[in-house]
Design a protein around this motif. Structure first.
Motif, PDB file in Angstrom:
ATOM      1  N   CYS A  17      -3.942  20.777-107.655  1.00  0.00           N
ATOM      2  CA  CYS A  17      -4.116  21.734-108.747  1.00  0.00           C
ATOM      3  C   CYS A  17      -5.561  21.612-109.213  1.00  0.00           C
ATOM      4  O   CYS A  17      -6.237  20.613-108.939  1.00  0.00           O
ATOM      5  CB  CYS A  17      -3.150  21.482-109.895  1.00  0.00           C
ATOM      6  N   THR A  18      -6.046  22.635-109.876  1.00  0.00           N
ATOM      7  CA  THR A  18      -7.411  22.592-110.399  1.00  0.00           C
ATOM      8  C   THR A  18      -7.370  22.178-111.862  1.00  0.00           C
ATOM      9  O   THR A  18      -6.343  22.323-112.539  1.00  0.00           O
ATOM     10  CB  THR A  18      -8.112  23.955-110.279  1.00  0.00           C
TER      11      THR A  18
ATOM     12  N   ASN B 165      -1.506  23.251-114.813  1.00  0.00           N
ATOM     13  CA  ASN B 165      -0.050  23.387-114.918  1.00  0.00           C
ATOM     14  C   ASN B 165       0.558  24.028-113.679  1.00  0.00           C
ATOM     15  O   ASN B 165       1.741  24.304-113.648  1.00  0.00           O
ATOM     16  CB  ASN B 165       0.325  24.209-116.155  1.00  0.00           C
ATOM     17  N   ASN B 166      -0.272  24.281-112.670  1.00  0.00           N
ATOM     18  CA  ASN B 166       0.205  24.968-111.469  1.00  0.00           C
ATOM     19  C   ASN B 166      -0.116  24.144-110.225  1.00  0.00           C
ATOM     20  O   ASN B 166      -1.130  24.353-109.575  1.00  0.00           O
ATOM     21  CB  ASN B 166      -0.441  26.357-111.382  1.00  0.00           C
ATOM     22  N   TRP B 167       0.764  23.207-109.881  1.00  0.00           N
ATOM     23  CA  TRP B 167       0.609  22.408-108.674  1.00  0.00           C
ATOM     24  C   TRP B 167       1.021  23.237-107.469  1.00  0.00           C
ATOM     25  O   TRP B 167       2.023  23.938-107.504  1.00  0.00           O
ATOM     26  CB  TRP B 167       1.467  21.155-108.747  1.00  0.00           C
ATOM     27  N   VAL B 168       0.254  23.143-106.392  1.00  0.00           N
ATOM     28  CA  VAL B 168       0.516  23.889-105.168  1.00  0.00           C
ATOM     29  C   VAL B 168       0.621  22.892-104.021  1.00  0.00           C
ATOM     30  O   VAL B 168      -0.173  21.955-103.915  1.00  0.00           O
ATOM     31  CB  VAL B 168      -0.632  24.894-104.891  1.00  0.00           C
TER      32      VAL B 168
ATOM     33  N   ALA C 275       1.008  19.179-116.124  1.00  0.00           N
ATOM     34  CA  ALA C 275       2.420  19.529-116.088  1.00  0.00           C
ATOM     35  C   ALA C 275       3.149  18.613-115.116  1.00  0.00           C
ATOM     36  O   ALA C 275       2.573  18.142-114.145  1.00  0.00           O
ATOM     37  CB  ALA C 275       2.585  20.984-115.651  1.00  0.00           C
ATOM     38  N   SER C 276       4.392  18.373-115.402  1.00  0.00           N
ATOM     39  CA  SER C 276       5.185  17.517-114.521  1.00  0.00           C
ATOM     40  C   SER C 276       6.117  18.362-113.659  1.00  0.00           C
ATOM     41  O   SER C 276       7.267  18.019-113.473  1.00  0.00           O
ATOM     42  CB  SER C 276       5.967  16.505-115.343  1.00  0.00           C
TER      43      SER C 276
ATOM     44  N   ASP D 110     -13.392  19.786-108.821  1.00  0.00           N
ATOM     45  CA  ASP D 110     -12.588  20.202-109.975  1.00  0.00           C
ATOM     46  C   ASP D 110     -11.110  20.295-109.634  1.00  0.00           C
ATOM     47  O   ASP D 110     -10.357  20.991-110.303  1.00  0.00           O
ATOM     48  CB  ASP D 110     -13.095  21.531-110.527  1.00  0.00           C
ATOM     49  N   SER D 111     -10.680  19.565-108.588  1.00  0.00           N
ATOM     50  CA  SER D 111      -9.281  19.597-108.166  1.00  0.00           C
ATOM     51  C   SER D 111      -8.679  18.200-108.160  1.00  0.00           C
ATOM     52  O   SER D 111      -9.357  17.216-107.857  1.00  0.00           O
ATOM     53  CB  SER D 111      -9.143  20.194-106.768  1.00  0.00           C
TER      54      SER D 111
END
Length: 155
Positions: free
Chosen positions: A63-64, A69-72, A27-28, A42-43
């Protein structure tokens, strides 16, 4: 007179893939274009400049592969000074569960700081603690040019 046509080339199917890897679309939803993304375990880790056009402000995002789709934003309060020290940082995969960040050490005495010292910092991803891994000072004659010597903190 007609010109001779090129001989026809038979159409062959693409060769089978012998690899077990597959492509993943990320995801962007990052606040800026990611810089030097790397894969550790796995990240995925990437740097983003979330500052203004006049002042860079770097943040580390992760993100994993399972939740790509979920960057932290991976940050701690005490990391603010670390990202303020480095000019044009890049990420490099370290040994094991370690991430390296390399960049120029900013000069605090000018508006347009030039980099005379390269700094390598190491992030332990289990402890989430940064430490200096090495540096190369370009100040003075000893550290300049092809014969520049790196000072490694350990190993």
């Amino acid at each position: 007179p007609s010109s001779p046509s090129a001989p026809s080339t038979p159409s062959l199917p693409p060769p089978p893939c012998t690899c077990s890897e597959s492509w993943v679309t990320f995801a962007s939803n990052l606040p800026a274009k990611p810089r030097s993304p790397i894969l550790i375990s796995d990240s995925v880790f990437a740097l983003c400049d979330v500052g203004s056009p006049w002042r860079s402000q770097w943040k580390l995002f992760t993100c994993t592969l399972n939740n790509h789709n979920n960057w932290v934003c991976l940050e701690k309060h005490e990391w603010a000074d670390i990202f303020d020290l480095i000019k044009r940082p890049r990420l490099v995969r370290g040994d094991g569960n370690k991430l390296l960040m390399i960049g120029g050490l900013k000069s605090i005495f000018s508006l347009n700081p030039s980099c005379s010292t390269m700094l390598i910092l190491r992030l332990d991803l289990e402890k989430l603690e940064w430490e200096e891994a090495g540096n190369d000072s370009g100040s003075g004659n000893e550290g300049e040019g092809e014969g520049a010597a790196w000072r490694w903190i350990d190993e």
